[in-house]
Design an enzyme around this catalytic site. Structure first.
Site, PDB file in Angstrom:
ATOM      1  N   ASP A 116      39.893   2.103  75.567  1.00 57.95           N
ATOM      2  CA  ASP A 116      40.238   1.971  74.148  1.00 57.95           C
ATOM      3  C   ASP A 116      39.188   1.110  73.462  1.00 57.95           C
ATOM      4  OD1 ASP A 116      41.800   2.470  71.919  1.00 57.95           O
ATOM      5  OD2 ASP A 116      42.994   0.667  72.174  1.00 57.95           O
TER       6      ASP A 116
ATOM      7  N   HIS B   2      39.843  -3.056  60.456  1.00 58.41           N
ATOM      8  CA  HIS B   2      40.859  -3.556  61.387  1.00 58.41           C
ATOM      9  C   HIS B   2      40.380  -4.827  62.078  1.00 58.41           C
ATOM     10  CE1 HIS B   2      43.984  -3.630  64.430  1.00 58.41           C
ATOM     11  NE2 HIS B   2      43.083  -3.542  65.392  1.00 58.41           N
TER      12      HIS B   2
ATOM     13  N   GLU C 119      49.450   1.233  67.061  1.00 54.26           N
ATOM     14  CA  GLU C 119      48.066   1.360  66.614  1.00 54.26           C
ATOM     15  C   GLU C 119      47.783   2.849  66.442  1.00 54.26           C
ATOM     16  OE1 GLU C 119      45.281  -0.744  69.065  1.00 54.26           O
ATOM     17  OE2 GLU C 119      45.906  -2.688  68.245  1.00 54.26           O
TER      18      GLU C 119
ATOM     19  N   GLU D  13      45.468   5.821  66.134  1.00 55.05           N
ATOM     20  CA  GLU D  13      44.113   6.029  66.621  1.00 55.05           C
ATOM     21  C   GLU D  13      43.819   7.523  66.805  1.00 55.05           C
ATOM     22  OE1 GLU D  13      43.109   3.655  70.014  1.00 55.05           O
ATOM     23  OE2 GLU D  13      44.433   1.999  69.436  1.00 55.05           O
TER      24      GLU D  13
ATOM     25  N   ASP E 152      48.571   3.641  70.402  1.00 56.06           N
ATOM     26  CA  ASP E 152      48.382   2.632  71.445  1.00 56.06           C
ATOM     27  C   ASP E 152      49.379   1.504  71.186  1.00 56.06           C
ATOM     28  OD1 ASP E 152      47.195   1.410  73.670  1.00 56.06           O
ATOM     29  OD2 ASP E 152      45.869   0.236  72.397  1.00 56.06           O
TER      30      ASP E 152
ATOM     31  N   ARG F 289      52.369  -7.561  70.721  1.00 56.53           N
ATOM     32  CA  ARG F 289      51.460  -8.538  70.135  1.00 56.53           C
ATOM     33  C   ARG F 289      51.680  -9.958  70.663  1.00 56.53           C
ATOM     34  NH1 ARG F 289      47.341  -5.495  68.378  1.00 56.53           N
ATOM     35  NH2 ARG F 289      47.994  -3.970  66.806  1.00 56.53           N
TER      36      ARG F 289
ATOM     37  N   GLN G 289      50.272  -9.995  74.195  1.00 61.56           N
ATOM     38  CA  GLN G 289      48.816  -9.888  74.075  1.00 61.56           C
ATOM     39  C   GLN G 289      48.195 -11.213  73.632  1.00 61.56           C
ATOM     40  OE1 GLN G 289      47.611  -6.980  71.193  1.00 61.56           O
ATOM     41  NE2 GLN G 289      45.432  -7.358  71.455  1.00 61.56           N
TER      42      GLN G 289
ATOM     43  N   LYS H 299      49.181  -4.142  76.489  1.00 59.40           N
ATOM     44  CA  LYS H 299      48.746  -2.790  76.138  1.00 59.40           C
ATOM     45  C   LYS H 299      49.119  -1.747  77.189  1.00 59.40           C
ATOM     46  CE  LYS H 299      46.117  -3.555  72.382  1.00 59.40           C
ATOM     47  NZ  LYS H 299      46.208  -2.804  71.123  1.00 59.40           N
TER      48      LYS H 299
ATOM     49  N   THR I 200      50.919   4.360  76.217  1.00 62.86           N
ATOM     50  CA  THR I 200      50.044   4.905  75.175  1.00 62.86           C
ATOM     51  C   THR I 200      50.458   6.353  74.979  1.00 62.86           C
ATOM     52  OG1 THR I 200      48.195   3.476  75.823  1.00 62.86           O
ATOM     53  CG2 THR I 200      47.676   5.426  74.516  1.00 62.86           C
TER      54      THR I 200
ATOM     55  N   GLU J  88      48.731  -5.744  60.791  1.00 60.86           N
ATOM     56  CA  GLU J  88      47.908  -5.809  59.583  1.00 60.86           C
ATOM     57  C   GLU J  88      48.739  -5.529  58.340  1.00 60.86           C
ATOM     58  OE1 GLU J  88      43.863  -3.837  59.651  1.00 60.86           O
ATOM     59  OE2 GLU J  88      44.874  -2.866  61.331  1.00 60.86           O
TER      60      GLU J  88
END
Length: 391
Positions: free
Chosen positions: A106, A113, A179, A181, A213, A217, A220, A233, A237, A338
């Site tokens: 990834d 971002h 996420e 992607e 993904d 948080r 992480q 993570k 996925t 975000e």
């Protein structure tokens, strides 16, 4: 024989023809192509056993010339009559993981971002770290936990430590995120000790899928220093079931944003592989974001070149993803961390103020791109619903 009627405004017309793996009731998974609202069984229609498989891998491994020839044959086939036994309404089939994933990487290719997360995590420092504009930053993920759209996602557990806590605790993720992607599937691999030039991208990469993904948080944030993402993570996925051939994305090609400083020679492209793809993120049925892939700083060709420049091998079925797609506007942010600015600016979903994912929430990511005939082509969707953590 059946004549497939494809509406002019279909996202799955002759300029798309995405591949997938499907099954019908009582049948084994096999390779198909989507044409309008139907799936064509390619083993039955083309008479080649390479399509009588439970993944696209054997087909992809045959290489670029075979992909091109097959796409031409399918175009001729659906322009005429197709054997009845080879045609199935898409509403009556089950879609499976399209590829046996060999490896998963990834990237972190969106300047918007990366800058937003830099401002959130390092408010008193430069948003971008010094290396970011010199190379496509990435990490290795876990291939075994790549799942197809529609697979439920169990809330992960792990260590987490909030800023106000003095010691870490173990428990379920409190800040579960997405996420949005785009992912790229390697069709023909490269041997150990060799590098894949950016110019070989279109002959090596078979097609693209949507990727979610999922990200824990809080887990992480506690684990990522000094070696980067791991348990935050690796739990899941999700990818879309339809693989849009790279050959269908020629009309979507655009320049990448200006890359300054100029990349090192191995990352330079004479004809950059920026892509004009519009994504949509829906949270419990409400659209909350529209990330634009055209704003991505690093191209997928540059990602592949960087992935292999040290001599790392690639294999048929390798998946590498772009990282979160975010644009310059708030409504274009492709991750909830975000979109809600770390939870400080909730968004309204279903009449409630929300920050991160709760049990029972469902996220759907979809995308379209310009097609060769002036219309739009679609990627389908990647969908996932959150289940409670296992007790």
């Amino acid at each position: 024989m059946t004549r497939i009627d494809i509406p002019r405004d279909s996202l799955f017309g002759k300029d798309n023809l995405p591949y997938g793996v499907f099954s019908v009731a009582g049948g084994e998974p096999r390779v198909g192509v989507r044409a309008g609202d139907h799936v064509v069984d390619l083993a039955a229609a083309l008479g080649d056993d390479v399509f009588a498989r439970s993944s696209l891998n054997a087909f992809m491994a045959r290489g670029y010339d075979f992909w091109t020839g097959t796409r031409r044959r399918i175009g001729d086939l659906i322009a005429g009559d197709v054997p009845d036994a080879a045609v199935h309404p898409v509403s009556e089939v089950r879609l499976h993981l399209p590829v046996e994933i060999a490896d998963y990487v990834d990237f972190y290719a969106s300047e918007h971002h990366a800058s937003n997360l830099g401002r959130l995590f390092r408010p008193d420092a430069e948003p971008l770290l010094p290396n970011w504009k010199h190379l496509p930053v990435g990490y290795h993920g876990r291939a075994a936990t790549v799942v197809v759209s529609g697979t439920d996602i169990v809330r992960p557990k792990g260590q987490r430590k909030a800023p106000a806590e003095t010691e870490p605790t173990f428990g379920e993720c409190r800040r579960l995120d997405i996420e949005a992607e785009l992912g790229f599937l390697v069709g023909t691999g490269s041997p150990l000790g060799s590098a894949v030039p950016a110019a070989e991208f279109s002959r090596r990469v078979f097609g693209a899928v949507l990727v979610n993904d999922w990200s824990a948080r809080d887990i992480q944030a506690w684990e990522y220093v000094p070696l980067g993402p791991f348990l935050g993570k690796s739990f899941a996925t999700s990818i879309s079931p339809w693989v849009v051939p790279l050959q269908a994305l020629q009309a979507a090609r655009v320049p990448t944003p200006v890359q300054d400083p100029r990349p090192l020679p191995y990352l330079r492209e004479d004809e950059p592989w920026g892509l004009d793809i519009d994504l949509s993120v829906s949270w419990n049925g409400e659209e909350v974001s529209r990330p634009p892939y055209r704003t991505m700083y690093w191209s997928p060709a540059q990602m592949l070149a960087h992935l292999t420049v040290n001599g790392a091998s690639t294999r048929t079925g390798d998946l590498y993803a772009s990282g979160t797609i975010s644009g310059p506007e708030k409504a274009q942010r492709g991750a909830f961390i975000e979109l809600t600015w770390g939870g400080k600016e909730p968004v309204r979903v279903g009449g409630e103020e929300r920050t991160f994912l709760e049990d029972g929430d469902e996220v759907v990511i979809s995308a379209t791109a310009p097609g060769a005939d002036g219309g739009r082509i679609g990627f389908g969707e990647v969908r996932g619903r959150i289940l409670p953590a296992v007790s």
